[in-house]
Enzyme design. Structure first.
Site, PDB file in Angstrom:
ATOM      1  N   GLN A   1       0.773  -0.973  -0.076  1.00 33.01           N
ATOM      2  CA  GLN A   1       0.127  -0.143  -0.276  1.00 33.01           C
ATOM      3  C   GLN A   1       0.789   1.534  -0.020  1.00 33.01           C
ATOM      4  O   GLN A   1       1.534   1.581   1.296  1.00 33.01           O
ATOM      5  CB  GLN A   1      -1.273   0.167   1.219  1.00 33.01           C
ATOM      6  CG  GLN A   1      -1.535   1.297   0.934  1.00 33.01           C
ATOM      7  CD  GLN A   1      -3.106   1.280   2.533  1.00 33.01           C
ATOM      8  OE1 GLN A   1      -2.423   1.464   3.481  1.00 33.01           O
ATOM      9  NE2 GLN A   1      -4.092   1.067   2.409  1.00 33.01           N
TER      10      GLN A   1
ATOM     11  N   TYR B   1      -6.125  10.698   4.199  1.00 34.56           N
ATOM     12  CA  TYR B   1      -4.537  11.436   3.439  1.00 34.56           C
ATOM     13  C   TYR B   1      -4.589  12.121   2.792  1.00 34.56           C
ATOM     14  O   TYR B   1      -5.804  12.598   2.014  1.00 34.56           O
ATOM     15  CB  TYR B   1      -3.932   9.814   3.869  1.00 34.56           C
ATOM     16  CG  TYR B   1      -4.119   9.069   4.984  1.00 34.56           C
ATOM     17  CD1 TYR B   1      -3.600  10.033   6.246  1.00 34.56           C
ATOM     18  CD2 TYR B   1      -4.400   7.963   4.955  1.00 34.56           C
ATOM     19  CE1 TYR B   1      -3.883   9.048   7.574  1.00 34.56           C
ATOM     20  CE2 TYR B   1      -4.130   7.486   6.537  1.00 34.56           C
ATOM     21  CZ  TYR B   1      -3.750   7.859   7.772  1.00 34.56           C
ATOM     22  OH  TYR B   1      -3.970   7.606   8.530  1.00 34.56           O
TER      23      TYR B   1
ATOM     24  N   ARG C   1      -7.604   2.170  -3.287  1.00 34.56           N
ATOM     25  CA  ARG C   1      -8.688   2.191  -1.273  1.00 34.56           C
ATOM     26  C   ARG C   1      -9.326   3.719  -1.395  1.00 34.56           C
ATOM     27  O   ARG C   1      -7.975   4.484  -1.211  1.00 34.56           O
ATOM     28  CB  ARG C   1      -7.771   1.784  -0.483  1.00 34.56           C
ATOM     29  CG  ARG C   1      -8.758   1.860   0.635  1.00 34.56           C
ATOM     30  CD  ARG C   1      -7.725   1.235   1.691  1.00 34.56           C
ATOM     31  NE  ARG C   1      -8.995   0.604   2.772  1.00 34.56           N
ATOM     32  CZ  ARG C   1      -8.686   0.302   4.489  1.00 34.56           C
ATOM     33  NH1 ARG C   1      -7.658   1.029   4.456  1.00 34.56           N
ATOM     34  NH2 ARG C   1      -9.389   0.091   5.118  1.00 34.56           N
TER      35      ARG C   1
ATOM     36  N   GLY D   1      -9.842  -7.029   8.468  1.00 31.48           N
ATOM     37  CA  GLY D   1      -8.272  -5.886   9.721  1.00 31.48           C
ATOM     38  C   GLY D   1      -8.275  -6.288  10.849  1.00 31.48           C
ATOM     39  O   GLY D   1      -7.185  -7.447  11.190  1.00 31.48           O
ATOM     40  N   ARG D   2      -8.875  -5.760  12.121  1.00 30.08           N
ATOM     41  CA  ARG D   2      -8.998  -5.212  13.116  1.00 30.08           C
ATOM     42  C   ARG D   2      -9.049  -7.248  13.501  1.00 30.08           C
ATOM     43  O   ARG D   2      -8.845  -7.924  14.491  1.00 30.08           O
ATOM     44  CB  ARG D   2      -9.802  -5.290  13.888  1.00 30.08           C
ATOM     45  CG  ARG D   2      -9.315  -3.788  13.927  1.00 30.08           C
ATOM     46  CD  ARG D   2     -10.839  -2.872  14.618  1.00 30.08           C
ATOM     47  NE  ARG D   2     -11.891  -2.444  13.455  1.00 30.08           N
ATOM     48  CZ  ARG D   2     -12.678  -2.098  13.848  1.00 30.08           C
ATOM     49  NH1 ARG D   2     -13.177  -1.508  15.046  1.00 30.08           N
ATOM     50  NH2 ARG D   2     -13.815  -2.660  12.612  1.00 30.08           N
TER      51      ARG D   2
END
Length: 375
Positions: free
Chosen positions: A104, A175, A227, A319-320
């Site tokens: 990424q 971002y 993404r 993810g988590r």
């Protein structure tokens, strides 16, 4: 394995022709644990190795493409050639267990921590304070914008040289790329901002540069994903109809996949023309069959993952959940899905092979993971 979960294990071919061994993707998660020189640390390598056997595709933590794009302590960097050997080890660690290795690529923009920057001042599309840090960034000049676009390309070259199967362009989570698309953070009146079309210019330019570099150093088998975050609560901010327009454009860019950053895959839009369905379903309809689509967000059980796939969304990401349960898919395969860990015991760092910086961030950040005192 229970018969109803067979779909989770079926191979899938991405829009560029790359074949994944199953429908499970591990989503990118920041480790805060890179080596002091910006390369991948031993602890990070162990973390990836522990989780690489299960997914069809493993997306790494974000790598900074520019020196002024460093966002986190312990973030690894993509703007120097000397980090390629260690990146090569990371790519091999993931790929040797059958997963596609995706790097990424990211620039933090106004979310960069001031103490990580040479001049202490973050940069962004416009001089609008970050809602997270309260710091006012410096507006980028046109030449600086062009340089950052080139930096995304050069980090892609390094990913290719390191043997990664692809890159994911990080256009989500506030971002820099997200900042250019957002009317909250982008108040420019030049070619890079103003109208919705002009706010799309920077992300589309990054995509074009990444594709150009791919064509120079690799071929269509190299995966390029993107993404994005679909909606903002701020005023002004990204609205769902803005995102539908943008995603419609993205779906025509020849990307291997699009990846929606959602906290809850079942959440519904706050605005727009499709408020009667979930965000994931609405985005699925916009994308159609033009490219592949990954959805994630609060998918804990195989039944929840199956529900995503049965809605015509071909890939689900954890993810988590993968952080807490490295053996998530194996437990489904063994018929032991009831034993999938959904809480993080405070004595499990060594067992789960979580790097020190990441462990500290998890245990000090209330609410991000359900943490319990003991097993």
């Amino acid at each position: 394995m229970k018969k109803q979960y067979k779909l989770l294990f079926e191979p899938y071919i991405l829009a560029n022709g790359a074949e994944l061994k199953n429908r499970y993707v591990i989503a990118p998660m920041t480790t805060y644990s890179g080596a002091p020189d910006g390369s991948v640390s031993d602890q990070e390598m162990d973390y990836y190795n522990r989780r690489a056997a299960e997914p069809g595709m493993f997306i790494t933590a974000c790598i900074a493409v520019s020196k002024n794009g460093l966002c986190f302590p312990g973030q690894f960097i993509g703007y120097r050639d000397d980090i390629i050997p260690r990146l090569r080890e990371l790519a091999q660690t993931i790929k040797q267990q059958g997963a596609k290795a995706i790097l990424q690529i990211q620039h933090g923009g106004r979310e960069c921590q001031t103490d990580l920057l040479e001049d202490g001042t973050p940069v962004s599309a416009s001089a609008v304070p970050s809602p997270n840090t309260g710091v006012t960034p410096r507006e980028l000049s046109n030449d600086e914008i062009e340089q950052i676009i080139a930096d995304f390309g050069q980090t892609t070259r390094r990913a290719i040289e390191a043997g990664f199967d692809g890159v994911e362009i990080h256009g989500a989570n506030g971002y820099l790329i997200h900042q250019f698309f957002s009317p909250h953070s982008n108040r420019r009146d030049d070619r890079w901002g103003g109208s919705l079309e002009k706010r799309m210019a920077f992300p589309l330019a990054v995509i074009e540069e990444v594709k150009r570099i791919r064509d120079l150093y690799s071929d269509q088998s190299f995966i390029i994903g993107y993404r994005f975050s679909p909606e903002e609560a701020s005023e002004p901010g990204i609205r769902m109809d803005d995102t539908y327009t943008f995603v419609d454009k993205l779906a025509n860019q020849g990307l291997a996949y699009l990846h929606a950053s959602l906290m809850d895959v079942e959440s519904k839009p706050r605005s727009g023309s499709r408020m009667n369905v979930t965000r994931a379903e609405a985005l699925r309809d916009v994308i159609g069959d033009r490219t592949s689509f990954i959805a994630l967000g609060s998918i804990h059980t195989p039944d929840e993952a199956l529900a995503v796939l049965e809605k015509g969304i071909p890939l689900f990401a954890l993810g988590r959940e993968a952080l807490m349960e490295p053996d998530w898919l194996a437990k489904v395969a063994e018929g032991k899905e009831d034993t999938i860990r959904t809480q993080l015991p405070l004595d499990s760092q060594e067992e789960l092979i979580i790097p020190d910086g990441m462990w500290h961030a998890i245990t000090s950040r209330k609410g991000w993971l359900p943490v319990v005192d003991a097993k």
